[in-house]
Design an enzyme around this catalytic site. Structure first.
Site, PDB file in Angstrom:
ATOM      1  CB  SER A  65      31.579  35.827  54.326  1.00 16.93           C
ATOM      2  OG  SER A  65      31.702  37.474  53.739  1.00 16.93           O
ATOM      3  CB  ALA A  97      22.523  31.857  49.241  1.00 19.20           C
ATOM      4  CE  LYS A 153      31.611  32.491  50.238  1.00 20.03           C
ATOM      5  NZ  LYS A 153      33.523  31.316  50.580  1.00 20.03           N
ATOM      6  CE1 TYR A 191      31.886  35.608  48.757  1.00 17.59           C
ATOM      7  CE2 TYR A 191      30.821  37.251  50.073  1.00 17.59           C
ATOM      8  CZ  TYR A 191      32.105  36.024  49.598  1.00 17.59           C
ATOM      9  OH  TYR A 191      32.993  36.069  50.546  1.00 17.59           O
ATOM     10  CG  ASN A 210      40.810  30.722  50.752  1.00 14.48           C
ATOM     11  OD1 ASN A 210      40.310  31.686  51.474  1.00 14.48           O
ATOM     12  ND2 ASN A 210      41.783  30.967  49.913  1.00 14.48           N
ATOM     13  CB  ILE A 223      40.530  40.587  53.819  1.00 17.55           C
ATOM     14  CG1 ILE A 223      39.826  39.725  54.716  1.00 17.55           C
ATOM     15  CG2 ILE A 223      42.024  39.807  53.868  1.00 17.55           C
ATOM     16  CD1 ILE A 223      39.941  40.350  56.424  1.00 17.55           C
TER      17      ILE A 223
HETATM   18  N1  LIG Z   1      38.867  39.012  50.723  1.00 22.11           N
HETATM   19  C1  LIG Z   1      37.614  39.213  51.625  1.00 22.11           C
HETATM   20  O1  LIG Z   1      36.895  40.687  51.761  1.00 22.11           O
HETATM   21  C2  LIG Z   1      36.937  38.447  52.485  1.00 22.11           C
HETATM   22  C3  LIG Z   1      35.892  38.281  52.943  1.00 22.11           C
HETATM   23  C4  LIG Z   1      34.784  37.194  53.153  1.00 22.11           C
HETATM   24  C5  LIG Z   1      35.257  35.378  52.876  1.00 22.11           C
HETATM   25  N2  LIG Z   1      36.617  35.896  51.430  1.00 22.11           N
HETATM   26  C6  LIG Z   1      36.725  34.759  51.509  1.00 22.11           C
HETATM   27  O2  LIG Z   1      37.943  34.368  51.655  1.00 22.11           O
HETATM   28  C7  LIG Z   1      38.144  33.459  49.944  1.00 22.11           C
HETATM   29  C8  LIG Z   1      39.551  33.607  49.837  1.00 22.11           C
HETATM   30  O3  LIG Z   1      39.273  35.078  49.159  1.00 22.11           O
HETATM   31  P1  LIG Z   1      40.497  36.196  48.455  1.00 22.11           P
HETATM   32  O4  LIG Z   1      40.165  37.211  48.831  1.00 22.11           O
HETATM   33  O5  LIG Z   1      42.178  35.584  48.866  1.00 22.11           O
HETATM   34  O6  LIG Z   1      39.613  36.046  46.634  1.00 22.11           O
HETATM   35  P2  LIG Z   1      41.169  36.108  45.580  1.00 22.11           P
HETATM   36  O7  LIG Z   1      40.142  36.008  45.134  1.00 22.11           O
HETATM   37  O8  LIG Z   1      42.264  36.520  46.058  1.00 22.11           O
HETATM   38  O9  LIG Z   1      41.684  34.385  45.469  1.00 22.11           O
HETATM   39  C9  LIG Z   1      40.642  33.391  45.459  1.00 22.11           C
HETATM   40  C10 LIG Z   1      41.269  32.413  44.569  1.00 22.11           C
HETATM   41  O10 LIG Z   1      40.702  31.454  44.399  1.00 22.11           O
HETATM   42  C11 LIG Z   1      40.848  30.659  42.894  1.00 22.11           C
HETATM   43  N3  LIG Z   1      40.020  29.565  42.189  1.00 22.11           N
HETATM   44  C12 LIG Z   1      38.548  30.616  42.149  1.00 22.11           C
HETATM   45  N4  LIG Z   1      37.253  29.846  41.669  1.00 22.11           N
HETATM   46  C13 LIG Z   1      38.174  29.145  41.715  1.00 22.11           C
HETATM   47  C14 LIG Z   1      37.855  27.259  41.499  1.00 22.11           C
HETATM   48  N5  LIG Z   1      36.554  27.236  40.670  1.00 22.11           N
HETATM   49  N6  LIG Z   1      39.041  26.607  41.609  1.00 22.11           N
HETATM   50  C15 LIG Z   1      40.192  26.154  42.122  1.00 22.11           C
HETATM   51  N7  LIG Z   1      40.563  27.719  42.241  1.00 22.11           N
HETATM   52  C16 LIG Z   1      39.704  29.314  42.364  1.00 22.11           C
HETATM   53  C17 LIG Z   1      40.848  31.508  42.137  1.00 22.11           C
HETATM   54  O11 LIG Z   1      42.246  31.001  41.289  1.00 22.11           O
HETATM   55  C18 LIG Z   1      42.062  32.692  43.247  1.00 22.11           C
HETATM   56  O12 LIG Z   1      43.863  32.522  43.289  1.00 22.11           O
HETATM   57  C19 LIG Z   1      37.154  33.313  49.293  1.00 22.11           C
HETATM   58  O13 LIG Z   1      36.360  32.251  49.557  1.00 22.11           O
HETATM   59  C20 LIG Z   1      36.747  34.235  50.000  1.00 22.11           C
HETATM   60  O14 LIG Z   1      34.675  34.261  49.687  1.00 22.11           O
HETATM   61  C21 LIG Z   1      37.122  36.841  51.276  1.00 22.11           C
END
Ligand SMILES: NC(=O)c1ccc[n+]([C@@H]2O[C@H](COP(=O)([O-])OP(=O)(O)OC[C@H]3O[C@@H](n4cnc5c(N)ncnc54)[C@H](O)[C@@H]3O)[C@@H](O)[C@H]2O)c1
Length: 255
Positions: A148, A164, A166, A162, A91, A195
């Site tokens: 995503s 690329a 995903k 991002y 994730n 989200i």
């Molecule tokens: N929020 C959105 O709208 C959305 C949409 C599509 C996809 N996503 C994907 O969902 C996933 C979670 O997103 P989110 O919104 O909860 O983000 P967020 O920023 O709330 O959480 C991401 C977490 O990943 C951790 N993290 C980042 N880099 C890291 C690393 N190198 N090693 C270990 N941990 C690491 C961070 O400390 C954080 O706790 C991501 O992959 C994101 O791309 C999010």
């Protein structure tokens, strides 16, 4: 409690972020033991302490998922404490912006490009590489990759790195589904839309409102809605579903 994941061990990366923490809580409520991996040691320790006090079987391992040796240590520590993983949720992900803006190719610092590939793509390889031997051996497992909608359709609020990475996760998901299917391991991806999580704060309120206007359900999603879809892919309910990408996007960027 329906306990759909009773007796199973799951690992969730990015486990203290918005979507990750919702997945951890959903899996725990369904009877799983959960190994949390995150970069953020302080939030990880606090979060795990709170979950332990609530009576859950959890273990936090701090690691930067882009670092294979750190992932090896984290995976070993979780296996030692909870047992080898039956489910892995890749994730963790990052989406860097500069002053709320996605940089164009001519502006992109090469280090930023490489960092996003290292975390969003190589990090997924690292943990799956470590978790898959046990799954192959026991002929059972679930791999869930957090893609995503930006990996499927052009999305102007993220940068190319991002999109690329995903998109690459979708290729990985299909390839690994074929490789691991004979061992009764399913590999699927989730493609969230917008989200409500801390990640959203990297762009302005106006941008999020503009997304809402072109989303069929006319609102942003919640981390709990992503965790419900993740539970489906982790549970027995999806046992004949593999190599698929499930949009959790309220009808934004339908592809
Ligand atoms: N929020 C959105 O709208 C959305 C949409 C599509 C996809 N996503 C994907 O969902 C996933 C979670 O997103 P989110 O919104 O909860 O983000 P967020 O920023 O709330 O959480 C991401 C977490 O990943 C951790 N993290 C980042 N880099 C890291 C690393 N190198 N090693 C270990 N941990 C690491 C961070 O400390 C954080 O706790 C991501 O992959 C994101 O791309 C999010």
């Amino acid at each position: 409690m329906s306990e759909q994941l009773k007796g199973q061990v799951a690992i969730v990366t990015g486990a203290v972020g918005g979507i990750g923490s919702a997945i951890v809580e959903r899996f725990l409520a369904e009877g799983a033991s959960v190994g949390l991996i995150d970069f953020n040691a302080e939030a990880g320790a606090q979060h795990t302490d709170m979950l332990e006090k609530a009576g859950h079987k959890v273990f936090f391992a701090q690691a930067d998922i882009s670092d294979y040796a750190a992932c090896e240590q984290a995976y070993a520590a979780i296996s030692d404490k909870l047992g080898a993983a039956d489910i892995i949720v890749n994730n963790a992900g990052i989406s860097p912006k500069t002053q709320g803006r996605a940089l164009s190719v001519w502006e992109m610092p090469p280090d930023e490009w490489r960092r996003v590939v290292d975390v969003n793509l190589n990090g997924v390889f690292n943990l799956t590489r470590l978790a898959s031997p046990h799954m192959v051996h026991q002929r059972r497992g679930r791999v869930i990759n957090m893609s995503s909608v930006a990996g499927k359709a052009y999305c102007d609020i993220v940068a190319a790195h991002y999109a690329a990475t995903k998109a690459a996760l979708i290729g990985l998901t299909r390839h690994w589904a074929a490789e691991l299917g004979p061992y009764e391991i399913t590999v699927n991806a989730l493609a969230p839309g917008r989200i409500s999580t801390p990640l959203l704060k990297s762009v302005s309120q106006e941008v999020n409102e503009a997304v809402t206007r072109v989303t069929a359900l006319r609102r942003l999603g919640t981390p709990e809605e992503v965790s419900d879809a993740c539970l489906f892919l982790a549970s027995d309910q999806s046992r004949f579903v593999t190599g698929q990408v499930l949009d959790v996007a309220g009808g934004w960027l339908m592809t």
